[in-house]
Design an enzyme around this catalytic site. Sequence first.
Site, short mmCIF file in Angstrom:
data_model
loop_
_atom_site.label_atom_id
_atom_site.label_comp_id
_atom_site.label_asym_id
_atom_site.label_seq_id
_atom_site.Cartn_x
_atom_site.Cartn_y
_atom_site.Cartn_z
N ASP A 298 -5.68 -6.51 9.81
CA ASP A 298 -6.64 -7.19 10.69
C ASP A 298 -6.94 -8.61 10.20
OD1 ASP A 298 -7.91 -5.36 8.78
OD2 ASP A 298 -9.82 -6.00 9.59
N HIS B 83 0.82 -1.22 0.00
CA HIS B 83 0.00 0.00 0.00
C HIS B 83 0.85 1.27 0.00
CE1 HIS B 83 -3.30 -2.32 2.44
NE2 HIS B 83 -3.05 -2.87 1.28
N TYR C 131 -8.81 5.76 2.52
CA TYR C 131 -10.07 5.44 1.85
C TYR C 131 -10.96 6.66 1.81
CZ TYR C 131 -8.35 0.81 2.94
OH TYR C 131 -7.56 -0.29 3.05
N HIS D 174 -13.40 1.23 -1.62
CA HIS D 174 -13.97 1.00 -0.28
C HIS D 174 -15.44 1.41 -0.22
CE1 HIS D 174 -13.06 0.14 4.03
NE2 HIS D 174 -11.98 -0.40 3.54
N GLU E 241 -10.85 -1.96 -6.76
CA GLU E 241 -11.44 -2.79 -5.70
C GLU E 241 -12.66 -2.17 -5.03
OE1 GLU E 241 -8.60 -3.55 -2.62
OE2 GLU E 241 -10.17 -4.17 -1.22
C1 GCO Z 1 -8.12 -3.67 2.32
C2 GCO Z 1 -9.23 -3.29 3.21
C3 GCO Z 1 -8.97 -3.14 4.67
C4 GCO Z 1 -10.25 -2.98 5.47
C5 GCO Z 1 -10.10 -3.50 6.86
C6 GCO Z 1 -11.38 -3.38 7.66
O1 GCO Z 1 -8.40 -3.78 1.14
O2 GCO Z 1 -7.01 -3.88 2.79
O3 GCO Z 1 -10.21 -2.53 2.63
O4 GCO Z 1 -8.03 -2.18 4.98
O5 GCO Z 1 -10.63 -1.65 5.51
O6 GCO Z 1 -9.67 -4.81 6.82
O7 GCO Z 1 -11.17 -3.74 8.98
MG MG Z 2 -10.34 -3.30 0.57
#
Ligand code: GCO
Ligand code: MG
Length: 404
Positions: free
Chosen positions: A316, A126, A157, A212, A236
């Site tokens: 996460d 990222h 986002y 998002h 995405e």
């Molecule tokens: C991504 C995601 C995450 C989510 C997160 C929510 O594509 O990596 O959108 O960053 O926002 O996992 O808890």
């Molecule tokens: Mg995502």
Amino acid sequence: MALKITDVRAICTAPQGTPLVVVRVDTSEPGLYGLGCATFTQRFLTVAHAVDNYMKPLLVGKDPSRIEDLWQMAMVSPYWRNGPVLSNAISGVDMALWDIKGKLANMPLYDLLGGKVREGVRVYRHADGKTLEEVGDRVQQFIEDGVQVVRIQWGGYGGNAHGVTQNLRMPPEGACEGAYYDPLMYQLSVVKVFDYIRNRFGFELELCHDVHEHLDPIEAIRLGKELEPYRLFFFEDALAPEQIEWFRLMRQQTCTPIAMGELFNNPREWTPLIAEKLIDFIRVHISQIGGITPAIKLAHLCDAYAVRTAWHGPGDVSPVGHAANIHLDLALWNFGIQEWSGFNQAAQEVFPGCPELRKGYVYANDKPGLGIDIDEELAKKFPCSEKLPAWTNCRRPDGTLQRP
Ligand code: GCO
Ligand code: MG
């Protein structure tokens, strides 16, 4: 004596600040146990409760080798199913059972799944920043580190995490607190940042972007078209799961490749998108759909329709979940790309055996099963905060709540 499950329990820890849930399944064979990821970070206590209070009584005494049967049983035991909390609890157990099976077979998971079709897993990283130059400098660093695919976000986002898209549209008096963003300023900023990055680095680098679910469907389609000249690897979550019918229209309008699925829970959400060839990459959060068992089925369905995998791999997902992603990536022919958020020192110490990133590729270790362990004493030193997330209270300029 036949092998039996003797204990099932949740372990919560936050070595990187984000609450993670890992499930440990013990067996009647001394020293033989498995680990799985059950991380639904925003409601981690509820998942841990379901593991300790429902999965344990359901599974103690059962044969751990019967993964599919136990998965089906755990899914229908509550009758109501396919929700994020219980699917994560099931995933914790499912991955742990695959881990145990690998240890019994003395094979890494990728071998149990048929063996490697590649030696390393190509990942994307990222790049984010407050200014265009900052985003570009992050990209430059990744290129120097050998990364081949980079996700570009300017201000996180929705684009305003660093205040980069602030504008004149102020909220009305008395508007609720929240993470404010402006859909128009966001869209304009995405085109600007891609223009900047392509001008600075050319077209040989692969680029992604995560919307998002921040736009109305027609605006998402407009953005997909506007980004065509910048040749994205994927675009995405341009639509929310509640609006998946719009993918039919998006597909007719733009050739920007589409990735979708981190919020999916139910097979009915992904099946039509795959069967109608409306997406290019499936991006489910593997613990959210119930673990490795459903992920294998999903990947094979995708294979039949030339849809590639891009499993969700943010901070996460626990290192145990990342290890599961990597084993699948090594063994699935229709692998597309893997999101890689990396581990800090503490996470690597709490979870010995983490997969490793070297020059743009992630490698699994060759230990049996998932090849990853947990140091429970150390894990206790990183307790989870029970603070509710603020970013999910997302709002538009007039104060209306928006999907985050
Ligand atoms: C991504 C995601 C995450 C989510 C997160 C929510 O594509 O990596 O959108 O960053 O926002 O996992 O808890
Ligand atoms: Mg995502």
